[in-house]
Scaffold this active site. Structure first.
Site, mmCIF file in Angstrom:
data_model
loop_
_atom_site.group_PDB
_atom_site.id
_atom_site.type_symbol
_atom_site.label_atom_id
_atom_site.label_comp_id
_atom_site.label_asym_id
_atom_site.label_seq_id
_atom_site.Cartn_x
_atom_site.Cartn_y
_atom_site.Cartn_z
ATOM 1 N N HIS A 246 0.843 -1.192 0.000
ATOM 2 C CA HIS A 246 0.000 0.000 0.000
ATOM 3 C C HIS A 246 0.875 1.237 0.000
ATOM 4 O O HIS A 246 1.915 1.259 0.648
ATOM 5 C CB HIS A 246 -0.919 0.018 1.234
ATOM 6 C CG HIS A 246 -2.068 0.952 1.071
ATOM 7 N ND1 HIS A 246 -1.993 2.278 1.412
ATOM 8 C CD2 HIS A 246 -3.296 0.756 0.553
ATOM 9 C CE1 HIS A 246 -3.150 2.856 1.122
ATOM 10 N NE2 HIS A 246 -3.951 1.957 0.590
ATOM 11 N N GLU A 299 -7.968 -4.676 -0.874
ATOM 12 C CA GLU A 299 -8.547 -5.285 -2.071
ATOM 13 C C GLU A 299 -8.503 -6.809 -2.020
ATOM 14 O O GLU A 299 -9.271 -7.477 -2.708
ATOM 15 C CB GLU A 299 -7.852 -4.731 -3.314
ATOM 16 C CG GLU A 299 -7.918 -3.213 -3.309
ATOM 17 C CD GLU A 299 -8.208 -2.593 -4.652
ATOM 18 O OE1 GLU A 299 -8.280 -3.318 -5.639
ATOM 19 O OE2 GLU A 299 -8.358 -1.370 -4.693
HETATM 20 N N1 COA Z 1 3.815 -7.772 -4.966
HETATM 21 C C1 COA Z 1 5.145 -7.879 -5.169
HETATM 22 N N2 COA Z 1 6.016 -6.891 -4.950
HETATM 23 C C2 COA Z 1 5.520 -5.729 -4.520
HETATM 24 C C3 COA Z 1 4.144 -5.546 -4.267
HETATM 25 C C4 COA Z 1 3.279 -6.623 -4.511
HETATM 26 N N3 COA Z 1 1.977 -6.520 -4.305
HETATM 27 N N4 COA Z 1 3.930 -4.279 -3.826
HETATM 28 C C5 COA Z 1 5.143 -3.693 -3.815
HETATM 29 N N5 COA Z 1 6.090 -4.568 -4.214
HETATM 30 C C6 COA Z 1 7.523 -4.307 -4.326
HETATM 31 C C7 COA Z 1 7.821 -3.598 -5.653
HETATM 32 O O1 COA Z 1 8.079 -4.501 -6.697
HETATM 33 C C8 COA Z 1 9.023 -2.770 -5.292
HETATM 34 O O2 COA Z 1 10.156 -3.591 -5.377
HETATM 35 P P1 COA Z 1 11.532 -3.051 -6.019
HETATM 36 O O3 COA Z 1 11.915 -1.883 -5.154
HETATM 37 O O4 COA Z 1 12.456 -4.212 -5.913
HETATM 38 O O5 COA Z 1 11.197 -2.655 -7.421
HETATM 39 C C9 COA Z 1 8.809 -2.429 -3.816
HETATM 40 O O6 COA Z 1 7.909 -3.413 -3.293
HETATM 41 C C10 COA Z 1 8.177 -1.060 -3.640
HETATM 42 O O7 COA Z 1 7.063 -0.955 -4.520
HETATM 43 P P2 COA Z 1 6.434 0.430 -4.953
HETATM 44 O O8 COA Z 1 5.730 0.249 -6.250
HETATM 45 O O9 COA Z 1 7.449 1.517 -4.842
HETATM 46 O O10 COA Z 1 5.399 0.645 -3.790
HETATM 47 P P3 COA Z 1 4.218 1.682 -3.807
HETATM 48 O O11 COA Z 1 4.038 2.104 -2.407
HETATM 49 O O12 COA Z 1 4.414 2.726 -4.817
HETATM 50 O O13 COA Z 1 3.024 0.759 -4.342
HETATM 51 C C11 COA Z 1 1.051 -0.367 -4.673
HETATM 52 C C12 COA Z 1 1.805 0.598 -3.774
HETATM 53 C C13 COA Z 1 -0.327 -0.600 -4.072
HETATM 54 C C14 COA Z 1 0.884 0.267 -6.072
HETATM 55 C C15 COA Z 1 1.818 -1.694 -4.789
HETATM 56 O O14 COA Z 1 2.031 -2.241 -3.512
HETATM 57 C C16 COA Z 1 1.119 -2.693 -5.711
HETATM 58 O O15 COA Z 1 1.303 -2.645 -6.949
HETATM 59 N N6 COA Z 1 0.320 -3.637 -5.123
HETATM 60 C C17 COA Z 1 -0.421 -4.589 -5.944
HETATM 61 C C18 COA Z 1 -1.687 -3.947 -6.494
HETATM 62 C C19 COA Z 1 -2.745 -3.730 -5.437
HETATM 63 O O16 COA Z 1 -2.958 -4.555 -4.580
HETATM 64 N N7 COA Z 1 -3.384 -2.573 -5.534
HETATM 65 C C20 COA Z 1 -4.445 -2.201 -4.609
HETATM 66 C C21 COA Z 1 -3.974 -1.124 -3.697
HETATM 67 S S1 COA Z 1 -5.174 -0.772 -2.419
#
Ligand code: COA
Length: 360
Positions: A246, A299
């Site tokens: 998140h 979610e």
């Molecule tokens: N599965 C696998 N790896 C994940 C992950 C997940 N669900 N969420 C984050 N990571 C990893 C990323 O690959 C990244 O790794 P890296 O630094 O080696 O590239 C690291 O954790 C940081 O991710 P980042 O995208 O910077 O985190 P964020 O805070 O910007 O992202 C989300 C938040 C929600 C976009 C992200 O966690 C995600 O894509 N989750 C899956 C989609 C989802 O469940 N969305 C609903 C949100 S309520």
């Protein structure tokens, strides 16, 4: 400018009295009231009143009689198009030209009608006629009426699942779709335009679309009976596990906790596989990213709770949009009162001045 943040993470863009998730997790409060105190005690439409008017007694109105024009059965697209079209049909005024009272009325009418559009679009996708008004009028709550319009019947378990889900996801601070709604509002657009802009933003898998991917994952785990291997393969391909991580929470998402309890209480048949996948995912994510907390988000368990109500995966973004009509309405009103165009800056990194002959 060293303070540029590509996803605006941590950048304070607005001040709000509505809600903002607490980073360390634990609780989500709407205007100071913990959602744990709302679920099961007040129906969604009263929570709409709390968020929009700071008054649990001031409810989202009942939908007025209206036939949407041409629905396709693709609910998010139908909702976005119809919401924008309604603004013209109802001749909604520009938010910078109408009173706060008029804007509040427009948002109430739109919110109620947006649920209607989704219910009718879902009926279309099922190949059935939406139920007539006299059947729908038998419903006592918005969730009941939604199901009656869609299916002509409202199973109490399904009503509880939808009402709980809608309350838990009604508002969540300055998320991407709410920010979009506020940007549109700041230009003086009408309430229909602000809502439909928000719907488009919500439809992406990184915001509102994740539940659609959760049930297929859980079913694959149930079939293979090896959650660890499933997670390992997925992460090795560089894929993300939908329903985890998140942008704000660095702890358990309180909505995930509440919805996981609801999935248990409603006797979801997928709870066992969901728990196996959750536990494998949490340990794999912890191992790969010890530097950050990647916990279960709303979610994941939302997908299971919506599945209890037999909501097809492709309808989940539109169900999320139904829930968010409260948060969006509250933010649109709040932004209207700020009356200031949102227009941030970009740092230009393109080529310096050059002549046309340098191009091509
Ligand atoms: N599965 C696998 N790896 C994940 C992950 C997940 N669900 N969420 C984050 N990571 C990893 C990323 O690959 C990244 O790794 P890296 O630094 O080696 O590239 C690291 O954790 C940081 O991710 P980042 O995208 O910077 O985190 P964020 O805070 O910007 O992202 C989300 C938040 C929600 C976009 C992200 O966690 C995600 O894509 N989750 C899956 C989609 C989802 O469940 N969305 C609903 C949100 S309520």
């Amino acid at each position: 400018m060293n303070d540029f943040k590509p996803g605006l993470e941590g950048v304070v863009a607005v001040e709000t009295e509505i809600a903002e998730p607490d980073r360390e997790g634990g609780a989500l409060r709407y205007r100071g009231i913990d959602i744990e105190e709302l679920v099961g005690h007040y129906p969604y439409e009263a929570v709409w009143g709390l968020l929009v008017d700071d008054d649990l007694g001031s409810k989202m109105p009942d939908p007025e009689p209206f036939e949407p024009a041409a629905l396709t059965g693709n609910a998010p697209a139908d909702l976005q198009a119809e919401t924008a079209r309604l603004a013209g049909e109802w001749k909604l005024g520009k938010l910078n030209e109408i009173s706060d009272e008029q804007a509040r009325e427009d948002l109430g009418r739109l919110s109620a009608q947006m649920m209607e559009i989704v219910a009718r679009s879902a009926a279309k996708a099922d190949g059935r006629e939406p139920a007539p008004d006299d059947v729908v009028a038998q419903g006592e709550t918005a969730a009941e009426r939604f199901l009656l319009r869609w299916r002509g019947e409202a199973d109490p378990r399904h009503v509880t699942a939808i009402d709980t889900y809608w309350i838990c996801t009604a508002e969540h601070g300055l998320n991407a779709s709410t920010f979009t709604a506020r940007v549109a509002t700041s230009t003086g657009a009408d309430a229909g335009a602000a809502m439909s802009a928000a719907i488009g933003t919500l439809s992406g898998p990184l915001h509102g679309g994740a539940p659609a991917h959760v049930i297929p994952m859980i079913d694959e785990v149930a079939e293979a009976q090896d959650a660890e291997k499933y997670v390992d393969d997925l992460l090795s391909r560089g894929d993300r596990i939908m329903g985890f991580g998140h942008r704000v929470y660095r702890a358990e998402d309180p909505r995930a906790r509440l919805l996981s309890r609801t999935a248990d209480e409603l006797g979801s048949s997928r709870v066992e596989s969901a728990r196996a996948l959750e536990s494998a995912a949490l340990s794999a994510l912890q191992e790969r990213h010890p530097e950050r907390v990647l916990a279960t988000n709303v979610e994941y368990w939302a997908a299971i709770v919506l599945d209890v109500a037999d909501i097809p995966a492709k309808l989940t973004p539109a169900m999320f949009a139904c829930a968010r009509v409260a948060g969006w309405s509250a933010h649109i009103l709040e932004q209207k009162r700020v009356a200031r165009l949102i227009r941030p800056s970009a740092r230009y990194t393109g080529p310096g001045p050059r002549s046309l002959s340098d191009v091509g």
